[in-house]
Design an enzyme around this catalytic site. Structure first.
Site, mmCIF file in Angstrom:
data_model
loop_
_atom_site.group_PDB
_atom_site.id
_atom_site.type_symbol
_atom_site.label_atom_id
_atom_site.label_comp_id
_atom_site.label_asym_id
_atom_site.label_seq_id
_atom_site.Cartn_x
_atom_site.Cartn_y
_atom_site.Cartn_z
ATOM 1 N N GLU A 277 0.174 57.200 45.571
ATOM 2 C CA GLU A 277 1.158 58.249 45.272
ATOM 3 C C GLU A 277 0.581 59.636 45.541
ATOM 4 O O GLU A 277 1.269 60.513 46.068
ATOM 5 C CB GLU A 277 1.615 58.133 43.810
ATOM 6 C CG GLU A 277 2.321 56.834 43.463
ATOM 7 C CD GLU A 277 3.564 56.596 44.304
ATOM 8 O OE1 GLU A 277 4.223 57.587 44.686
ATOM 9 O OE2 GLU A 277 3.856 55.433 44.603
ATOM 10 N N ASP A 358 -1.053 54.245 51.998
ATOM 11 C CA ASP A 358 -1.956 53.106 51.761
ATOM 12 C C ASP A 358 -3.329 53.391 52.353
ATOM 13 O O ASP A 358 -4.368 53.117 51.729
ATOM 14 C CB ASP A 358 -1.386 51.835 52.397
ATOM 15 C CG ASP A 358 -0.232 51.234 51.606
ATOM 16 O OD1 ASP A 358 -0.019 51.645 50.453
ATOM 17 O OD2 ASP A 358 0.458 50.353 52.158
#
Length: 415
Positions: A277, A358
């Site tokens: 995030e 990611d």
């Protein structure tokens, strides 16, 4: 082109969208693999995998029925003059263009809510309950519905009234002033949604001191990210499914972790999810998403401003004189193919951003933990491990789990 031709174009667009979506759903429904890819082994045992397939089938059948009913109601409204009937009601009640439009969309919104209510109840208290996800009580369900309707009235109503008022006084510059108003509202919601709107539905509490907060703060220091606002949200009051999200801009940024996420994942896995995030913020995904959305809205409003006064739009639905609300309705349908293409672009961009976030987390040695967290989240949500590639292309804002794992492993191997 005359109004009758526009009417048939509307019917073709509505029908084409329905057929295309059902085709995609059918492809995804039939795309079942009895062999789980090696990277996904262990997520489901045999019993869990059968449960996941049953959940997928239940949602497909339920979605098909609800979509079909919505489609038939829309066709009936178009073919039988339902929108013209509502238009006649509202002009009989008021001579104000603003009041007429608010009443028109208010009636449509109320009608839509009434029609969708049985499906919402069944989806929540039958399907989600059957598979062990639902924790929503009837009281919470009713209060959520009432709060959503109230927000539509007290926020959506004044904004729409302001836009319509600008249309009546601004002439050719209507689109520009409307764009400024809607852009301002969009930016406001991006910055303050979690602190103004979300608390009406969910309780958020600062993450308490302890091992988890210490681990998060240690990562934030390593990543050079000023972390002031990490909150835990009581997502468990509605569902057992876990999630986390990032919102806001500048000093209004906030990371929210579902309490179910904290319950299901290890400390390292939670840090990995949070790193993902934070990656969205550091890579400016939130900022660019807001900018792109604002630009797209400006283009839409510019085109709408050019055609809203065209009597053919209203006449296509049987309304003799040009009307703002009928023009907006028809424009929304006619523009939907363009919106589909731009939405597809945003979906592709979103998947690209997920891969990048990611990779950001993986740079800090959290790839293995991120994979573990993603596997647990997917398993607990009975996620489809092998969706059809075409369905993914058109609908998935996040890459499927298998592709994310392979991308993370590839990034690790390159280091």
């Amino acid at each position: 082109m005359n109004s009758e031709q526009i009417f048939y174009i509307i019917i073709a667009i509505v029908s084409g969208q329905f057929i295309f979506e059902q085709w995609l759903d059918f492809l995804n429904h039939k795309h079942v693999s009895s062999v789980i890819p090696k990277e996904l082994e262990g997520i489901y045992d045999e019993q869990q995998y059968k449960k996941q397939q049953d959940y997928k089938k239940a949602n497909y059948s339920f979605g098909l029925l609800s979509d079909l009913i919505s489609f038939l109601i829309m066709l009936a409204m178009l073919a039988l003059g339902g929108f013209d009937l509502i238009h006649q009601w509202v002009i009989a009640l008021s001579g104000s263009v603003i009041v007429q439009s608010l009443l028109f969309f208010g009636i449509i919104g109320l009608g839509s809510s009434i029609i969708s209510l049985p499906f919402s109840i069944y989806g929540t208290f039958v399907i989600e309950e059957r598979f062990g996800f639902n924790t929503t009580t009837p009281k919470i369900f009713i209060m959520d519905m009432l709060k959503s309707m109230l927000l539509s009235v007290i926020i959506g109503g004044p904004i729409m009234a302001l836009v319509i008022w600008l249309y009546t006084i601004a002439g050719g510059y209507f689109w520009l002033y409307a764009w400024l108003v809607i852009s301002g509202f969009t930016i406001f919601m991006t910055m303050f949604y979690t602190s103004v709107i979300l608390p009406m539905f969910n309780k958020q509490t600062p993450l308490e001191e302890g091992d988890l907060r210490s681990a998060i703060e240690a990562f934030s220091d390593e990543a050079g990210f000023q972390l002031d606002n990490v909150y835990v949200m009581d997502g468990s009051k509605r569902s057992t499914k876990a999630n986390a999200f990032f919102s806001g801009l500048g000093n209004r940024k906030r990371i929210v972790l579902y309490d179910t996420l904290i319950k299901d994942l290890s400390t390292e896995e939670i840090v990995a999810v949070l790193a993902h995030e934070i990656g969205h913020y550091k890579l400016k995904h939130t900022l660019w998403g807001t900018i792109i959305g604002v630009v797209q809205m400006g283009i839409i409003l510019f085109i709408f401003g050019l055609v809203v006064g065209n009597p053919l739009l209203s006449q296509a639905l049987g309304v003799a004189e040009p009307s703002f609300h009928i023009g907006l309705l028809v424009f929304g349908i006619l523009y939907s193919p363009v919106s589909f293409v731009t939405g597809l672009f945003m979906t592709v961009l979103s998947r690209k951003n997920e891969y990048a976030a990611d990779a950001y987390a993986t740079r800090f040695g959290l790839g293995k933990a991120l994979i573990g967290g993603l596997k647990t989240i997917s398993s607990n949500a009975l996620s489809n491990l092998t969706p059809h590639p075409l369905y993914v292309f058109f609908h998935y804002s996040h890459p499927p789990l298998l592709q994310r794992i392979r991308a993370i492993n590839a990034f690790v191997n390159k280091k």
